[in-house]
Design a protein around this motif. Sequence first.
Motif, PDB file in Angstrom:
ATOM      1  N   ALA A  33       0.806  -1.195  -0.025  1.00  0.00           N
ATOM      2  CA  ALA A  33      -0.138  -0.003  -0.136  1.00  0.00           C
ATOM      3  C   ALA A  33       0.708   1.363  -0.041  1.00  0.00           C
ATOM      4  CB  ALA A  33      -0.987   0.007   1.204  1.00  0.00           C
ATOM      5  N   ARG A  34       2.030   1.434   0.780  1.00  0.00           N
ATOM      6  CA  ARG A  34       2.854   2.445   0.763  1.00  0.00           C
ATOM      7  C   ARG A  34       3.647   2.503  -0.563  1.00  0.00           C
ATOM      8  NH1 ARG A  34       4.070   0.455   6.200  1.00  0.00           N
ATOM      9  NH2 ARG A  34       6.062  -0.488   5.154  1.00  0.00           N
ATOM     10  N   ARG A  35       3.809   1.467  -1.115  1.00  0.00           N
ATOM     11  CA  ARG A  35       4.690   1.564  -2.557  1.00  0.00           C
ATOM     12  C   ARG A  35       3.570   2.155  -3.546  1.00  0.00           C
ATOM     13  NH1 ARG A  35       6.637  -3.708  -3.015  1.00  0.00           N
ATOM     14  NH2 ARG A  35       8.294  -3.291  -1.496  1.00  0.00           N
ATOM     15  N   THR A  36       2.212   1.635  -3.456  1.00  0.00           N
ATOM     16  CA  THR A  36       1.442   1.893  -4.678  1.00  0.00           C
ATOM     17  C   THR A  36       0.868   3.400  -4.104  1.00  0.00           C
ATOM     18  OG1 THR A  36       0.537  -0.193  -4.408  1.00  0.00           O
ATOM     19  CG2 THR A  36      -0.987   1.572  -5.246  1.00  0.00           C
ATOM     20  N   GLU A  37       0.977   3.918  -2.895  1.00  0.00           N
ATOM     21  CA  GLU A  37       0.641   5.328  -2.538  1.00  0.00           C
ATOM     22  C   GLU A  37       1.917   6.119  -3.406  1.00  0.00           C
ATOM     23  OE1 GLU A  37      -1.060   8.758  -1.449  1.00  0.00           O
ATOM     24  OE2 GLU A  37      -1.867   6.949  -2.071  1.00  0.00           O
ATOM     25  N   ALA A  38       3.219   5.874  -2.827  1.00  0.00           N
ATOM     26  CA  ALA A  38       4.362   6.412  -3.377  1.00  0.00           C
ATOM     27  C   ALA A  38       4.257   6.601  -4.780  1.00  0.00           C
ATOM     28  CB  ALA A  38       5.705   5.734  -2.895  1.00  0.00           C
ATOM     29  N   ALA A  39       4.049   5.535  -5.722  1.00  0.00           N
ATOM     30  CA  ALA A  39       4.133   5.302  -6.954  1.00  0.00           C
ATOM     31  C   ALA A  39       2.790   6.468  -7.346  1.00  0.00           C
ATOM     32  CB  ALA A  39       3.695   4.259  -7.489  1.00  0.00           C
ATOM     33  N   LYS A  41       1.809   9.153  -5.928  1.00  0.00           N
ATOM     34  CA  LYS A  41       2.307  10.541  -5.632  1.00  0.00           C
ATOM     35  C   LYS A  41       3.266  10.984  -6.752  1.00  0.00           C
ATOM     36  CE  LYS A  41       1.358  10.997  -0.654  1.00  0.00           C
ATOM     37  NZ  LYS A  41       1.930  11.054   0.490  1.00  0.00           N
ATOM     38  N   LEU A  42       3.994   9.834  -7.218  1.00  0.00           N
ATOM     39  CA  LEU A  42       5.455  10.205  -7.932  1.00  0.00           C
ATOM     40  C   LEU A  42       4.680  10.468  -9.532  1.00  0.00           C
ATOM     41  CD1 LEU A  42       8.131  10.344  -8.947  1.00  0.00           C
ATOM     42  CD2 LEU A  42       8.091   7.951  -9.169  1.00  0.00           C
ATOM     43  N   GLU A  43       3.843   9.740  -9.649  1.00  0.00           N
ATOM     44  CA  GLU A  43       2.898   9.961 -11.188  1.00  0.00           C
ATOM     45  C   GLU A  43       2.410  11.331 -11.092  1.00  0.00           C
ATOM     46  OE1 GLU A  43      -0.446   7.877 -13.470  1.00  0.00           O
ATOM     47  OE2 GLU A  43       0.849   6.642 -12.487  1.00  0.00           O
ATOM     48  N   ALA A  44       1.737  11.671 -10.089  1.00  0.00           N
ATOM     49  CA  ALA A  44       1.099  13.130  -9.987  1.00  0.00           C
ATOM     50  C   ALA A  44       1.680  14.266  -9.915  1.00  0.00           C
ATOM     51  CB  ALA A  44       0.270  12.955  -8.687  1.00  0.00           C
ATOM     52  N   ASP A  45       3.014  14.116  -9.300  1.00  0.00           N
ATOM     53  CA  ASP A  45       4.215  15.171  -9.311  1.00  0.00           C
ATOM     54  C   ASP A  45       4.750  15.163 -10.644  1.00  0.00           C
ATOM     55  OD1 ASP A  45       3.826  15.788  -6.635  1.00  0.00           O
ATOM     56  OD2 ASP A  45       5.474  14.378  -6.007  1.00  0.00           O
ATOM     57  N   GLN A  46       4.916  14.103 -11.584  1.00  0.00           N
ATOM     58  CA  GLN A  46       5.402  14.153 -12.892  1.00  0.00           C
ATOM     59  C   GLN A  46       4.433  14.867 -13.646  1.00  0.00           C
ATOM     60  OE1 GLN A  46       6.507   9.892 -13.358  1.00  0.00           O
ATOM     61  NE2 GLN A  46       8.575  10.333 -12.804  1.00  0.00           N
ATOM     62  N   ALA A  47       3.109  14.395 -13.669  1.00  0.00           N
ATOM     63  CA  ALA A  47       2.036  15.007 -14.167  1.00  0.00           C
ATOM     64  C   ALA A  47       1.979  16.423 -14.105  1.00  0.00           C
ATOM     65  CB  ALA A  47       0.687  14.372 -14.016  1.00  0.00           C
ATOM     66  N   ARG A  48       2.085  16.858 -12.960  1.00  0.00           N
ATOM     67  CA  ARG A  48       1.974  18.172 -12.356  1.00  0.00           C
ATOM     68  C   ARG A  48       3.370  19.026 -13.024  1.00  0.00           C
ATOM     69  NH1 ARG A  48       4.588  20.452  -8.889  1.00  0.00           N
ATOM     70  NH2 ARG A  48       4.790  22.673  -8.173  1.00  0.00           N
ATOM     71  N   GLN A  49       4.516  18.621 -13.028  1.00  0.00           N
ATOM     72  CA  GLN A  49       5.655  19.004 -13.743  1.00  0.00           C
ATOM     73  C   GLN A  49       5.566  19.278 -15.073  1.00  0.00           C
ATOM     74  OE1 GLN A  49       7.845  20.566 -11.526  1.00  0.00           O
ATOM     75  NE2 GLN A  49       8.505  21.639 -13.601  1.00  0.00           N
TER      76      GLN A  49
END
Length: 130
Positions: A33-39, A41-49
């Motif tokens: 669950a932590r790994r999925t949430e981190a992935a 968040k990373l995807e959301a941050d990359q999309a935002r960037q």
Amino acid sequence: IVNVDTNRLIEDEQAMEREQAERFRRAREEREARRTEAARKLEADQARQREVNRLRTTVMNLEQRESSLHHEVMSTQQQLGSVSRDSADHSALTRRSELERQLDYLQNQLNQTTTSKQSARNQLNQLQVR
């Protein structure tokens, strides 16, 4: 003599093994669950960037377009000012009319570009605040 209930010992050992297996299963699920949430968040941050970069490029292009249109407006205004206002000069009247239409068109384009630039800049500012 100590009376040992072997069935009870086996049941206790199996219960401990089940409990340990359940703890391992829960730990794996939490880690996943932590790994999925981190992935996520990373995807959301990359999309935002990517969106920030797209908006920066858009703002830059609109600023260039705005500058170009501003110069065209000024040039057209100067041309219009240099054309004779003599009502007997039909070619001058035609040229003035053409320049006035061109000036209106350019001014509309400039206004639309400025509005688009401000909108993109506002979106960019909102993304950068997050």
